[in-house]
Scaffold this active site. Structure first.
Site, PDB file in Angstrom:
ATOM      1  N   SER A 551      -7.772  10.096  -5.335  1.00 25.39           N
ATOM      2  CA  SER A 551      -6.530   9.347  -5.226  1.00 25.39           C
ATOM      3  C   SER A 551      -5.402  10.139  -5.891  1.00 25.39           C
ATOM      4  O   SER A 551      -5.125  11.262  -5.492  1.00 25.39           O
ATOM      5  CB  SER A 551      -6.701   7.955  -5.832  1.00 25.39           C
ATOM      6  OG  SER A 551      -5.636   7.106  -5.469  1.00 25.39           O
ATOM      7  N   ASP A 637      -7.686   3.289   4.868  1.00 26.02           N
ATOM      8  CA  ASP A 637      -7.116   3.297   3.529  1.00 26.02           C
ATOM      9  C   ASP A 637      -5.620   2.983   3.616  1.00 26.02           C
ATOM     10  O   ASP A 637      -4.877   3.662   4.320  1.00 26.02           O
ATOM     11  CB  ASP A 637      -7.334   4.674   2.891  1.00 26.02           C
ATOM     12  CG  ASP A 637      -6.976   4.725   1.414  1.00 26.02           C
ATOM     13  OD1 ASP A 637      -6.296   3.808   0.936  1.00 26.02           O
ATOM     14  OD2 ASP A 637      -7.379   5.698   0.757  1.00 26.02           O
ATOM     15  N   HIS A 671      -9.800   2.498   0.678  1.00 20.69           N
ATOM     16  CA  HIS A 671      -9.515   3.411  -0.419  1.00 20.69           C
ATOM     17  C   HIS A 671     -10.736   3.667  -1.294  1.00 20.69           C
ATOM     18  O   HIS A 671     -10.904   4.756  -1.835  1.00 20.69           O
ATOM     19  CB  HIS A 671      -8.371   2.848  -1.271  1.00 20.69           C
ATOM     20  CG  HIS A 671      -7.806   3.822  -2.235  1.00 20.69           C
ATOM     21  ND1 HIS A 671      -7.201   5.004  -1.841  1.00 20.69           N
ATOM     22  CD2 HIS A 671      -7.736   3.808  -3.598  1.00 20.69           C
ATOM     23  CE1 HIS A 671      -6.785   5.667  -2.913  1.00 20.69           C
ATOM     24  NE2 HIS A 671      -7.095   4.979  -3.985  1.00 20.69           N
TER      25      HIS A 671
END
Length: 700
Positions: A551, A637, A671
């Protein structure tokens, strides 16, 4: 061999971005069209290419998967937590990917025995395996039961895009009611048995409003009780631990505000406690002292590391008028407070470690007492404590080498009882592993903490294969925690290191502030300086060193790959935020406007634009040698769109030399990656097998 996919740029019109006097030609922006058959075909071709290029790791991947699976007690249960007249807990069963939410009637304050066998009177109130049936992805959001135990409000996401549907179940009859509210945020909060509060979202998928739903009525009759028009603020709804008040909490990255309503008046009007002030954050909870209702307030009006104050519930007008319980300190970051009927637990950070302290409320406020532990590096925090009038405090404890444990502390006697320790199968012996912390002097003189984990018998007479992990954003600390999967690396002779770089939350608010906005490059240079330290001290060498982050930590990976490609053999970037400038220039995207307080607003500020352009990984790929790079992303995501790593790998293929650049896209995930524990273990095994092979050469 499967040919690698190459974007047919000759058939596409490049996207030209022009801001503040600078142009950027984006040859791969066409990949943003998620509905295009050509985009899907490209991603699937990349998956085929990655599968072919990693086929030789199949045996190693399977071994790592079996090692993870073999260390986990598949049929297990959590420690029951009491709420009202019931003990609630979660079960897992061998062969099932998802958990079962269960309960038994409460008899006394002693929790039922943790056992693989069903308990007397046990009820399964929600079977996530049944809910997940027929779906490639499944995630449970809310799971909230009324205090009486009659109704369960739960929400589910079956795409991975964090768009939830809320439903209500009557636990007395087992009936699923007709109430159904689609397309909302994850949470749900009960007010009695008649009303449930939840959040709706705007077009950018920002939770912007709170709604009240009456059980047994259609969603079209729900009432909006709060709306926040400022796109910088996210809106949440919760209750005080005492369940006397409902709370609406809204916050940007730097500013917050709280609204309150008595729980027994759910159709009333919420009122603001302290109006928002730019760059001032605060949060409240409710306590009772000597029979008087009080607000406990954690705020940063007196300093960046926050302090804890209190006042009567009718006396909160200004944060500088509070009675101070814990004053602001430059070396202590207060993180939160958990009030109970007879005591208060406070979480805070000191010396790079999260800590927990307790204060008794009877007969009044007294000194806080810190809970002490024998290990140098550990993580501790208040556990699952739904009851306000509990005579005990549950807390969780773990470290790099100590499996996660749940303890119970008797508030009156200070006696600690171990309720459960994560059972690691296969003969795990913590004495065979060690964890320590070193401090690395960054190029500007700042001391950066680094955690080192390895087997005790690892010989450092020669450089060792090493994985260096980093994150460094959002004031999120990477604290010590146990991982059964990490053992597969350690047992193959690897050193695992964490660079606690600026931008994270390990060392207080200043640590965060000096790694964001126009100081973001400190995050990247800290990581590189830690890599240099490991190399200079002989722990490892570049051809044995891999880097890993996900991320915003994936942004870190992309940046250091550009800035210091010669330091690493390989870089694994998971759902990586590698095209940040493009995303932060698009306010219509989820998360963008609220992110301007983290990265700056490049639309309005030329300095921010040029600064971000100078480090954005995708825009700074060069014609030079790079390490091997693996990027893993998910099609659904909504936090870091799949298009970012897809474009990044395409640019590396087109411009860079040296390394092999691989992209793997999970086509039914969000995600957090794939869902279901077995699929998650396989995903981890794939990523770990690639890393292990890169620095050890092993294929089994």
């Amino acid at each position: 061999m499967t040919e690698r996919a190459t974007p047919p740029t000759a058939k596409k019109i490049p996207f030209v971005r022009s801001h503040h006097g600078k142009e950027f030609i984006d040859n791969y922006e066409w990949l943003r069209d998620k509905e295009s058959p050509e985009t899907i075909a490209y991603l699937e071709a990349e998956n085929s290419y990655t599968a072919a290029r990693t086929a030789h790791l199949g045996e190693l991947q399977e071994h790592v998967f079996q090692e993870i699976k073999g260390r986990v007690k598949e049929t297990d249960m959590s420690v029951p937590a009491r709420s009202g007249d019931w003990w609630y807990f979660v079960r897992t069963e061998e062969g099932k990917s998802y958990s079962l939410s269960c309960r038994v009637p409460a008899q006394d304050w002693n929790p039922p025995e943790v056992t693989a066998e069903p308990l007397p009177g046990e009820q399964v109130i929600l079977d996530s395996n049944a809910l997940a049936e027929g779906h490639e992805f499944f995630a449970l959001g809310a799971g909230s039961v009324t205090l009486s135990g009659r109704y369960l409000a739960y929400s589910t996401d079956v795409e991975g895009d964090e768009r939830y549907t809320l439903r209500i179940k009557d636990l007395e009859t087992g009936e699923l009611l007709g109430d159904e509210i689609p397309g909302i945020a994850a949470g749900a909060v009960w007010a009695g048995e008649d009303y449930v509060f939840y959040q709706r979202v705007d077009v950018a998928w920002r939770p912007d409003s709170v709604w009240r739903h009456r059980v047994g009525t259609p969603a079209s009759e729900d009432v909006q009780v709060f709306h926040e028009p400022d796109a910088r603020f996210w809106v949440g709804v919760d209750s005080t631990r005492s369940e006397k008040y409902l709370l609406i909490e809204l916050g940007s990255k730097t500013t917050s505000e709280c609204w309150v309503l008595e729980m027994d008046n759910p159709t009333g009007e919420f009122r603001c406690l302290v109006p928002r002030q730019e760059h001032v954050e605060y949060g409240v909870d409710h306590a009772v002292v000597a029979g008087e209702d009080r607000w406990l307030v954690v705020h940063n009006a007196s300093g960046p590391n926050f302090e804890l104050g209190e006042c009567g519930v009718d006396e909160l007008s200004a944060l500088d008028k509070l009675n101070v319980l814990i004053p602001h300190r430059d070396d202590v970051r207060i993180e939160g407070v958990d009030p109970f009927a007879t005591h208060i637990a406070v979480g805070y950070r000191s010396g790079g470690i999260g800590r927990l302290a307790l204060m008794k409320l009877d007969p009044g406020y007294t000194a806080f007492t810190e809970l002490e532990f024998p290990e140098e590096l550990y993580s501790v925090g208040a556990g699952n404590n739904p009851e306000w009038k509990t005579p005990r405090l549950r807390y969780t404890y773990t470290s790099f080498i100590s499996p996660a444990s749940v303890y119970e502390l008797d508030v009156q006697t200070n006696e600690r009882t171990l309720l459960k320790r994560q059972e690691v199968l296969g003969g795990y012996d913590p004495s065979e592993y060690t964890a320590s912390r070193v401090w690395v002097t960054a190029r500007d003189g700042v001391e950066v903490p680094v955690s080192l984990v390895h087997r005790v018998d690892l010989d450092f007479e020669e450089p060792r294969p090493t994985l260096l992990y980093g994150y460094g954003s959002y004031e999120t600390p990477i604290d010590p925690s146990f991982s059964v999967a990490r053992l597969s690396m350690l047992d193959r002779g690897m050193l695992f290191a964490i660079a606690h770089v600026r931008g994270g939350g390990e060392m207080g608010r200043n640590w965060y502030d000096t790694g964001k906005m126009l100081a973001k490059k400190n995050t990247f240079t800290d990581f590189i300086d830690v890599a240099d330290y490991l190399i200079e001290r002989g722990f490892t060498v570049p051809h044995l060193l891999a880097a890993n982050g996900g991320s915003a930590g994936g942004l870190l990976m992309g940046a250091v790959a550009n800035m210091a490609p010669d330091r690493f053999r390989a870089v694994a970037a998971i759902v990586p935020f590698v095209d940040p400038l493009t995303s932060i220039l698009m306010p219509e995207l989820p998360l963008t406007v609220v992110e301007w307080d983290e990265w700056g607003n490049p639309l309005e500020n030329p300095e921010v634009y040029h600064y971000m352009a100078s480090y954005a990984p995708y825009e700074n790929v060069e014609a030079k040698e790079y390490p091997n790079i693996l990027a893993v992303t998910s099609l659904n995501d909504t936090r870091v769109l799949y298009v970012e790593p897809a474009k990044w790998i395409a640019a590396l293929r087109n411009q860079a030399t040296g390394g092999e650049f691989l992209l793997k896209t999970e086509m039914a995930a969000g995600h957090g990656g794939v869902s279901g524990r077995y699929d998650q273990w396989r995903q981890t095994a794939f990523e770990f097998a690639w890393i292990i092979h890169q620095v050890t050469g092993l294929t089994s």
